[in-house]
Design an enzyme around this catalytic site. Structure first.
Site, mmCIF file in Angstrom:
data_model
loop_
_atom_site.group_PDB
_atom_site.id
_atom_site.type_symbol
_atom_site.label_atom_id
_atom_site.label_comp_id
_atom_site.label_asym_id
_atom_site.label_seq_id
_atom_site.Cartn_x
_atom_site.Cartn_y
_atom_site.Cartn_z
ATOM 1 C CD GLU A 73 -2.954 -0.598 -0.066
ATOM 2 O OE1 GLU A 73 -3.936 0.354 -0.728
ATOM 3 O OE2 GLU A 73 -2.786 -2.154 -0.934
ATOM 4 C CB SER A 76 -40.974 -21.286 -27.348
ATOM 5 O OG SER A 76 -41.146 -22.349 -28.246
#
Length: 734
Positions: free
Chosen positions: A75, A346
Site C-alpha cells: 500500500e 420458445s
C-alpha cells in the site's frame, strides 16, 4: 506577471487558513465502523443492516513486523518518509476530477486512514481535498507508528473481519503477532478488494497479487532473497458460516445484487461494510411481497426440489422492481436462480421475429409450420412441433401463438442465426464474449458453442442459455419501443449524515430495435396469454411468451413464462438444481411454461398491476413487407453429426392444473448420444450462485450444475468435457 504572483500569494494564504482551521479528531475517539442500512424503494422500509461483526484492536507491538511490512509493501512503501500525502496522487485526483475520471487510487496509508476513519464516503474532489489537509495535519501531529496502528485496526479484510487481529484469526487461526511474511502478504492483498482477492473466491488472482507483494518486500530488503525463493502460498482457513449481515431470506439476494452494483461503481468494501451508508434500492416492497406470495401460493404442495426465479423490471428505466432468486439469501443453501444460465426454449422466439421484421418480413408473412421438417444444416435430424401440431402455411403471428418450432427454426435459418444472436445480445444487454473469470469460457462468445464460437439455427428454439434477469431485460426492451435500459438495483446512496453520494434513475437507453419492429413484436405476442389461459385480470392487455425446454422425449428440464405491459416486464423460470432432472408436478405431470410458471407470472402481474391504469398495446402491425413463403437461405456446409435421427414424440401428456395445455407442450424428440450419462453434482450451498452449466452428456438439451466453478457474467459455471451445444441442438423445444 504581477497578477500571477498575486494569485499565488492568495492561494498560499487560502491554504494556510484552511490548514490552520482544520481540526484532526482524536484517533482514540473515532468510531471505527458504522452500520450500513439497505432500504426498499420507499427509502424508509429497511431490508438489511450491515455492520461490525468481528473486531479486536491491538497495539502495533502486537502485530508481527513481517505482517506490517507486507501491508507497507502493498500500500505505501514510503510511509515512514512521506509527508502523509502523495503528490502524484493529488495531481492524478485533480486531473481525474477535470476529466470525469475516478478520484480514487494512489492514496497513502495516512490518506486511507483519514478517509475510512474521519470522512464521509463521498467520491468527490472536495472530499479528496479535505482528505489531503487532514492527512498532512495528522502526519504532523501524530507519530507514524500511531497512524499505522490505527490504520491496521481500521481496515476491513473481508469475511466480517475488521482490523488485522480479527483477520489473522479469521484467515489463519493465529494472533496478528504470529503472522509470517507469507501470511501477511495474503492479508495485504485483501486491502484493495477483500471479496475479489479472497483466495477462496479467486485462488489464481489472489496468488498472483501475493507474489507481487512478496517481490516488493524483497525489493525493499524486508524479505531475504532466499526466503522469497522458498516462499509458498500459506494454507487459508475455509470461510465460516457468517452472513456478514446479509439477510438469510430471499431479500438477501437483492442486497447482494445491490452491493455488487455499488462495487462495480467504485465503492470499496470498506465503504460499503463500515461506511455508514444509506442505500435505497429500486425494489418495491409491495411488488417483492407479491412475488413471494405468488411463488408460495402456486408451489404449495409441489415437490420441494423444484426451483423458481422471478424478475420484474420497469421497461422505462431498467429499475428492478421485484427480484426472487430463491428462498435463501445468505449462508448455506444460498443460490441465486435469477442468475442461473438455463435454456430458454420458445421464449426466445420474439427475438427471431424481431430479426425477421428488420429484414422486412411481416408478422403476417406465412411460413411452413408442418411437422416434422428437415433443414439443410441438419440432414436426417428433423425438427418437430409438440403435441402433433402442424400448419402448412401459418402466419408468423399464428406460429408464435401456437409456438411452432418448425416455423421458428426455419425462420432463424432464413434470417441467419448470427443476426438473431446479435439481436438477443443487444436487447438483453449481454456482452459479446464472456468476461474473464478463470473459467474455461474466458473470452468465449456469448450464446454460442464454447468450442467453435459458432451459433446454429437452433438459437431460434432456445438452445443457448440465458438467465431469468436476461429475459426480463430483453422483453423490457420490446416493451419500451426498442429502447434498451440496463437493469439496476440502487437508486440512491447517502452517508450517515444524509449527504447524497449517488442518485440514479436509469441510463438514457439505447435504441437497439426500430420502434416499428418493437411495435410488431409486441403485437405478435398479444394472443399468447389468452391462448395459454394466462390472461390478466379485467382483460388487461399483455404481451407474453411461454417457453419449455425438452430433456428427452418424455420430460422437460426448464419452463418459462415471460411477458410485459408498457410499465412492467416479468420473467418467471422453473427447473431443478440439475438440468438433467425432469420437472414434474406433485401429481407426476410434466411442467410446461404455461403451467406452474405461468400461474406464478399471472398471479404476480395481476397483484402488482391491480389499480394501475390500463395501458394499450399495439392493435395492428405497421411493417408491411414480405407476406409470402419467403426464400430459404443457402445451405451451409454440412458438419459432423454426433446424434442419431430423432423418433416421433409421444402424444401430449396430461394437462397441468388450471390450464389445458396448448401446443406449447413441446414433447421433445428422443435423441441418442454416444456419451454416457455422468453422475450429476448438486449446487454448492452458500455461494449465492446457481450451479448450472453447459448441456450435459447423454441428455439432449440438458445442463449440469458444477460446484466450485468460477462464474462467467450471470454466474454460469462450466462443466469441463461437456458436449458442445451444437451436439445437442436437435431436440425441438417450446
Amino acid at each position: 506577471m504581477g497578477a500571477f504572483a498575486g494569485l499565488l500569494v492568495l492561494l498560499g494564504v487560502f491554504v494556510g487558513v484552511v490548514y490552520a482551521t482544520t481540526e484532526v479528531p482524536d484517533p482514540g475517539s473515532v468510531q471505527n465502523s458504522q452500520t450500513t442500512v439497505v432500504y426498499y424503494a420507499d427509502g424508509t422500509t429497511e431490508m438489511a443492516r450491515l455492520g461490525d461483526e468481528n473486531r479486536t484492536n491491538v497495539s502495533l507491538a502486537e502485530i508481527s513486523e513481517p505482517a506490517r511490512q507486507a501491508i507497507l509493501a502493498a500500500e505505501n512503501r514510503n510511509f515512514y518518509s512521506d509527508p502523509g500525502i502523495s503528490f502524484t496522487g493529488i495531481v492524478r485526483a485533480a486531473w481525474n476530477n477535470l476529466t470525469g475520471g475516478s478520484t480514487q487510487g494512489g492514496s497513502t496509508i495516512t490518506q486511507q486512514y483519514v478517509k475510512n476513519a474521519f470522512l464521509t464516503q463521498d467520491q468527490t474532489f472536495s472530499r479528496k481535498f479535505q482528505e489531503l489537509f487532514l492527512a498532512v495535519k495528522l502526519d504532523n501531529q501524530y507519530e507514524k507508528d500511531d497512524i499505522l496502528e490505527n490504520y491496521l485496526n481500521t481496515i476491513y479484510f473481508g469475511r466480517g473481519a475488521y482490523g488485522i487481529e480479527a483477520a489473522a484469526n479469521t484467515y489463519f487461526g493465529v494472533p496478528a503477532a504470529e503472522l509470517t511474511a507469507q501470511q501477511g502478504a495474503v492479508l495485504a492483498v485483501l486491502v484493495r478488494s477483500p471479496s475479489r482477492y479472497d483466495p477462496e473466491n479467486d485462488p489464481q488472482g489472489a496468488q498472483d497479487r501475493w507474489n507481487l507483494v512478496l517481490d516488493a518486500m524483497a525489493d525493499e530488503g524486508w524479505l531475504a532473497d532466499a526466503d522469497r525463493a522458498a516462499s509458498v502460498y500459506p494454507p487459508v482457513l475455509p470461510k465460516a458460516g457468517s452472513t456478514l449481515g446479509i439477510p438469510a431470506g430471499s431479500e438477501g439476494l437483492v442486497v447482494q445484487r445491490a452491493l455488487a452494483e455499488l462495487e462495480a461503481k467504485g465503492y470499496d468494501e470498506q465503504q460499503i461494510r463500515a461506511g455508514g451508508l444509506r442505500i435505497t434500492t429500486t425494489v418495491d416492497k409491495p411488488a417483492q411481497d407479491a412475488a413471494l406470495a405468488a411463488v408460495a401460493d402456486v408451489m404449495e404442495g409441489e415437490p420441494e426440489g423444484l426451483r423458481e426465479a422471478l424478475v420484474a423490471i420497469d421497461p422505462r428505466t431498467g429499475a428492478v422492481r421485484a427480484y426472487y432468486g430463491g428462498p435463501t439469501g445468505a449462508g448455506d443453501g444460498a443460490i441465486d436462480y435469477a442468475q442461473a444460465q438455463r435454456q430458454p426454449g420458445s421464449s426466445v422466439k420474439p427475438y427471431v421475429l424481431a430479426t425477421a421484421l428488420e429484414e422486412g418480413i411481416s408478422v403476417t408473412a406465412r411460413r411452413d409450420g408442418s411437422s416434422p421438417q428437415e433443414f439443410p444444416d441438419r440432414p436426417n435430424l428433423p425438427v418437430r412441433n409438440s403435441g402433433g401440431a402442424s400448419c402448412g402455411s401459418c402466419t408468423l403471428m399464428e406460429a408464435m401463438t401456437r409456438s411452432l418450432n418448425t416455423t421458428y427454426y426455419g425462420l432463424a435459418y432464413e434470417v441467419g442465426a448470427e443476426a438473431v444472436r446479435q439481436n438477443i445480445l443487444e436487447a438483453a444487454g449481454l456482452p459479446e464474449t464472456w468476461a474473464p473469470t478463470g473459467s474455461i469460457l474466458d473470452g468465449k462468445a456469448t450464446l454460442a458453442d464454447p468450442e467453435t464460437g459458432g451459433t446454429g439455427a437452433s438459437i431460434g428454439i432456445g438452445q443457448y442459455e440465458m438467465r431469468p434477469i436476461d429475459q426480463a431485460h430483453g422483453f423490457a426492451t420490446f416493451a419500451s419501443g426498442g429502447v434498451e435500459h440496463e437493469p439496476f438495483f440502487v437508486s440512491r446512496v447517502t452517508d450517515s449524515e444524509g449527504a447524497v453520494l449517488l442518485e440514479f434513475a436509469g441510463d438514457a437507453g439505447d435504441q437497439v430495435f426500430p420502434a416499428d419492429v418493437a411495435n410488431d413484436v409486441t403485437y405478435a405476442l398479444t394472443d399468447v396469454a389468452d391462448y395459454s389461459r394466462r390472461s390478466l385480470a379485467g382483460g388487461r392487455e399483455v404481451a407474453s411468451k411461454t417457453g419449455t425446454q425438452g430433456l428427452n422425449a418424455q420430460d422437460n428440464s426448464d419452463a418459462w413464462m415471460v411477458g410485459y405491459t408498457p410499465s412492467l416486464s416479468t420473467a418467471v423460470w422453473m427447473g431443478n438444481d440439475s438440468p438433467n432432472d425432469p420437472i414434474e408436478t406433485a401429481g407426476g405431470a410434466i411442467i410446461y411454461g404455461s403451467g406452474l410458471p405461468g400461474a406464478i407470472w399471472q398471479q404476480f402481474m395481476d397483484t402488482v398491476l391491480e389499480g394501475t391504469p390500463e395501458e394499450d398495446l399495439p392493435n395492428r402491425p405497421v411493417i408491411r413487407g414480405d407476406t409470402g413463403e419467403g426464400v430459404p437461405a443457402p445451405a451451409p456446409a454440412p458438419r459432423t453429426q454426433t446424434q442419431s435421427p430423432s423418433t416421433s414424440p409421444p402424444s401430449a401428456p396430461a394437462p397441468q392444473p388450471e390450464t389445458d395445455e396448448d401446443t406449447e407442450q413441446d414433447a421433445p424428440d428422443q435423441q441418442t448420444q454416444v456419451q454416457p450419462v455422468p453422475e450429476q453434482p448438486v449446487p454448492v450451498p452458500g455461494t449465492g450462485q446457481p450451479g448450472t452449466g453447459q448441456p450435459g452428456a447423454g441428455q439432449p438439451g440438458g445442463n449440469q450444475p458444477v460446484p466450485n466453478q468460477p462464474s462467467v457474467p450471470g454466474g454460469q459455471p462450466v462443466q469441463p468435457g461437456a458436449p458442445a451445444p451444437d451436439d445437442t441442438e436437435e431436440q425441438p423445444t417450446g
